[in-house]
Design a protein around this motif. Structure first.
Motif, PDB file in Angstrom:
ATOM      1  N   UNK A  13       0.797  -1.231   0.000  1.00  0.00           N
ATOM      2  CA  UNK A  13       0.000   0.000   0.000  1.00  0.00           C
ATOM      3  C   UNK A  13       0.826   1.276   0.000  1.00  0.00           C
ATOM      4  N   UNK A  14       2.022   1.242  -0.607  1.00  0.00           N
ATOM      5  CA  UNK A  14       2.831   2.437  -0.793  1.00  0.00           C
ATOM      6  C   UNK A  14       3.427   2.422  -2.201  1.00  0.00           C
ATOM      7  N   UNK A  15       3.444   3.563  -2.861  1.00  0.00           N
ATOM      8  CA  UNK A  15       4.118   3.645  -4.151  1.00  0.00           C
ATOM      9  C   UNK A  15       5.609   3.391  -3.946  1.00  0.00           C
ATOM     10  N   UNK A  16       6.175   2.538  -4.777  1.00  0.00           N
ATOM     11  CA  UNK A  16       7.579   2.156  -4.589  1.00  0.00           C
ATOM     12  C   UNK A  16       8.508   3.255  -5.109  1.00  0.00           C
ATOM     13  N   UNK A  17       9.670   3.418  -4.491  1.00  0.00           N
ATOM     14  CA  UNK A  17      10.606   4.477  -4.902  1.00  0.00           C
ATOM     15  C   UNK A  17      11.051   4.354  -6.357  1.00  0.00           C
ATOM     16  N   UNK A  18      11.209   3.126  -6.850  1.00  0.00           N
ATOM     17  CA  UNK A  18      11.664   2.906  -8.224  1.00  0.00           C
ATOM     18  C   UNK A  18      10.490   2.607  -9.171  1.00  0.00           C
ATOM     19  N   UNK A  19       9.390   3.309  -8.964  1.00  0.00           N
ATOM     20  CA  UNK A  19       8.184   3.066  -9.758  1.00  0.00           C
ATOM     21  C   UNK A  19       8.423   3.242 -11.255  1.00  0.00           C
ATOM     22  N   UNK A  20       9.272   4.178 -11.624  1.00  0.00           N
ATOM     23  CA  UNK A  20       9.541   4.418 -13.049  1.00  0.00           C
ATOM     24  C   UNK A  20      10.157   3.195 -13.726  1.00  0.00           C
ATOM     25  N   UNK A  37      -0.278   4.711  -5.349  1.00  0.00           N
ATOM     26  CA  UNK A  37      -0.947   5.157  -4.118  1.00  0.00           C
ATOM     27  C   UNK A  37      -0.651   6.633  -3.850  1.00  0.00           C
ATOM     28  N   UNK A  38      -1.360   7.178  -2.876  1.00  0.00           N
ATOM     29  CA  UNK A  38      -1.169   8.577  -2.525  1.00  0.00           C
ATOM     30  C   UNK A  38      -0.027   8.781  -1.531  1.00  0.00           C
ATOM     31  N   UNK A  39       0.660   7.707  -1.163  1.00  0.00           N
ATOM     32  CA  UNK A  39       1.820   7.817  -0.282  1.00  0.00           C
ATOM     33  C   UNK A  39       2.977   7.007  -0.879  1.00  0.00           C
ATOM     34  N   UNK A  40       4.191   7.331  -0.440  1.00  0.00           N
ATOM     35  CA  UNK A  40       5.371   6.607  -0.915  1.00  0.00           C
ATOM     36  C   UNK A  40       6.310   7.481  -1.720  1.00  0.00           C
ATOM     37  N   UNK A  65      -5.123   5.660   0.410  1.00  0.00           N
ATOM     38  CA  UNK A  65      -5.031   4.736   1.542  1.00  0.00           C
ATOM     39  C   UNK A  65      -5.077   5.474   2.873  1.00  0.00           C
ATOM     40  N   UNK A  66      -5.256   6.787   2.847  1.00  0.00           N
ATOM     41  CA  UNK A  66      -5.324   7.566   4.074  1.00  0.00           C
ATOM     42  C   UNK A  66      -6.611   7.259   4.837  1.00  0.00           C
ATOM     43  N   UNK A  67      -6.573   7.423   6.166  1.00  0.00           N
ATOM     44  CA  UNK A  67      -7.703   7.055   7.000  1.00  0.00           C
ATOM     45  C   UNK A  67      -8.444   8.249   7.593  1.00  0.00           C
ATOM     46  N   UNK A  68      -7.800   9.419   7.712  1.00  0.00           N
ATOM     47  CA  UNK A  68      -8.498  10.559   8.303  1.00  0.00           C
ATOM     48  C   UNK A  68      -9.053  11.485   7.220  1.00  0.00           C
ATOM     49  N   UNK A  69     -10.029  12.277   7.622  1.00  0.00           N
ATOM     50  CA  UNK A  69     -10.756  13.122   6.669  1.00  0.00           C
ATOM     51  C   UNK A  69      -9.845  14.124   5.969  1.00  0.00           C
ATOM     52  N   UNK A  70      -8.994  14.798   6.718  1.00  0.00           N
ATOM     53  CA  UNK A  70      -8.144  15.827   6.134  1.00  0.00           C
ATOM     54  C   UNK A  70      -7.204  15.248   5.079  1.00  0.00           C
ATOM     55  N   UNK A  71      -6.628  14.094   5.384  1.00  0.00           N
ATOM     56  CA  UNK A  71      -5.709  13.451   4.452  1.00  0.00           C
ATOM     57  C   UNK A  71      -6.440  13.038   3.172  1.00  0.00           C
ATOM     58  N   UNK A 112     -17.990  -0.250   2.608  1.00  0.00           N
ATOM     59  CA  UNK A 112     -17.661  -0.849   3.899  1.00  0.00           C
ATOM     60  C   UNK A 112     -16.809   0.068   4.763  1.00  0.00           C
ATOM     61  N   UNK A 113     -16.333  -0.459   5.882  1.00  0.00           N
ATOM     62  CA  UNK A 113     -15.486   0.285   6.807  1.00  0.00           C
ATOM     63  C   UNK A 113     -14.036  -0.127   6.594  1.00  0.00           C
ATOM     64  N   UNK A 114     -13.148   0.839   6.436  1.00  0.00           N
ATOM     65  CA  UNK A 114     -11.747   0.567   6.160  1.00  0.00           C
ATOM     66  C   UNK A 114     -10.912   0.953   7.379  1.00  0.00           C
ATOM     67  N   UNK A 115     -10.050   0.029   7.807  1.00  0.00           N
ATOM     68  CA  UNK A 115      -9.180   0.290   8.948  1.00  0.00           C
ATOM     69  C   UNK A 115      -7.753  -0.139   8.612  1.00  0.00           C
ATOM     70  N   UNK A 116      -6.776   0.426   9.351  1.00  0.00           N
ATOM     71  CA  UNK A 116      -5.395  -0.036   9.297  1.00  0.00           C
ATOM     72  C   UNK A 116      -4.658   0.326   8.025  1.00  0.00           C
ATOM     73  N   UNK A 117      -3.397  -0.069   8.018  1.00  0.00           N
ATOM     74  CA  UNK A 117      -2.518   0.111   6.854  1.00  0.00           C
ATOM     75  C   UNK A 117      -1.469  -0.994   6.879  1.00  0.00           C
ATOM     76  N   UNK A 118      -1.443  -1.910   5.897  1.00  0.00           N
ATOM     77  CA  UNK A 118      -2.319  -1.970   4.734  1.00  0.00           C
ATOM     78  C   UNK A 118      -3.806  -2.058   5.103  1.00  0.00           C
ATOM     79  N   UNK A 119      -4.644  -1.571   4.226  1.00  0.00           N
ATOM     80  CA  UNK A 119      -6.067  -1.425   4.505  1.00  0.00           C
ATOM     81  C   UNK A 119      -6.759  -2.772   4.689  1.00  0.00           C
TER      82      UNK A 119
END
Length: 227
Positions: A13-20, A37-40, A65-71, A112-119
């Motif tokens: 659940x994270x974009x890999x550094x060598x994605x290219x 993903x939106x993180x990584x 993959x963020x869990x809070x509203x602001x994110x 549904x309800x999503x918790x944790x990371x990985x989701x």
């Protein structure tokens, strides 16, 4: 029915550094749907990644993959700035839809309800189906992003129940790592599925462990299943 395969340039659940690097492998075998993903990686690099996906003629996806509203709100704003074709995940439809209005970005939130990371997907099949129905009533929701194999419920039963309950496309995401699971997705009536970690780690059943070999095996199995 054609089953779409979204290759995620992500691990756990994270974009890999060598994605290219992995993107080039995907382009070499003709993958047409590619996400991250939106993180990584920082937003500037995600924008570069998105531009490279488009340059290769593929459709781009950003999964939240963020869990809070602001994110989640910030991730939706980032999706508009990056210029992705589709936004996957998230649960706060009321906050996200105004941000996406007029952008042309297709939106597939999590039922549904999503918790944790990985989701992880929480709730009974009935609760998840009810959530799916509510989400699909929104005009700006184009489909659903279902974490079927991240649920404690029976995944095949869950997929089939959600797909039968809604009239919008369902993308099955998370923990799909075998031809058998792809077959379950295809039989459920889902429109698409994602794979990230299994391919990047060489865990998908194939004669080759490199990314091109892994992706070629996935494409082969889709062709076999969708004859």
């Amino acid at each position: 029915m054609t089953l779409r395969f979204v290759f995620m340039l992500t691990r756990h659940d994270r974009t890999v550094p060598d994605a290219m690097v992995y993107l080039k492998a995907a382009q070499a075998v003709g993958i047409q749907d590619i996400g991250f993903k939106d993180i990584g990686l920082p937003p500037a690099q995600l924008k570069d990644l998105n531009e490279a996906i488009h340059a290769g003629g593929a459709t781009s996806y950003l999964e939240v993959v963020s869990l809070d509203r602001e994110w989640e709100i910030e991730s939706a704003k980032a999706a508009t700035k990056i210029g992705v074709d589709a936004l996957l995940g998230g649960t706060r439809v009321g906050d996200v839809l105004p941000i996406l209005q007029g952008t042309g970005i297709r939106y597939y939130p999590f039922p549904g309800r999503i918790t944790g990371h990985p989701s992880v997907l929480e709730g009974s099949i009935e609760e998840i189906v009810d959530s799916a129905r509510v989400l699909c009533k929104f005009e700006g929701v184009h489909g659903l992003d279902l974490l079927a194999y991240r649920s404690r419920e029976d995944a095949p039963t869950l997929m089939k129940a959600v797909c039968e309950a809604v009239d919008k496309p369902v993308i099955v995401a998370g923990s799909i790592d075998t031809p058998e699971r792809i077959g379950v997705v295809q039989r459920s009536g889902a429109a698409a599925f994602t794979i990230g970690t299994a391919v990047l780690d060489g865990k998908y059943p194939a004669t080759r462990k490199d990314t091109r070999g892994q992706l070629s095996a996935v494409l082969r199995d889709i062709r076999r299943l969708c004859k």
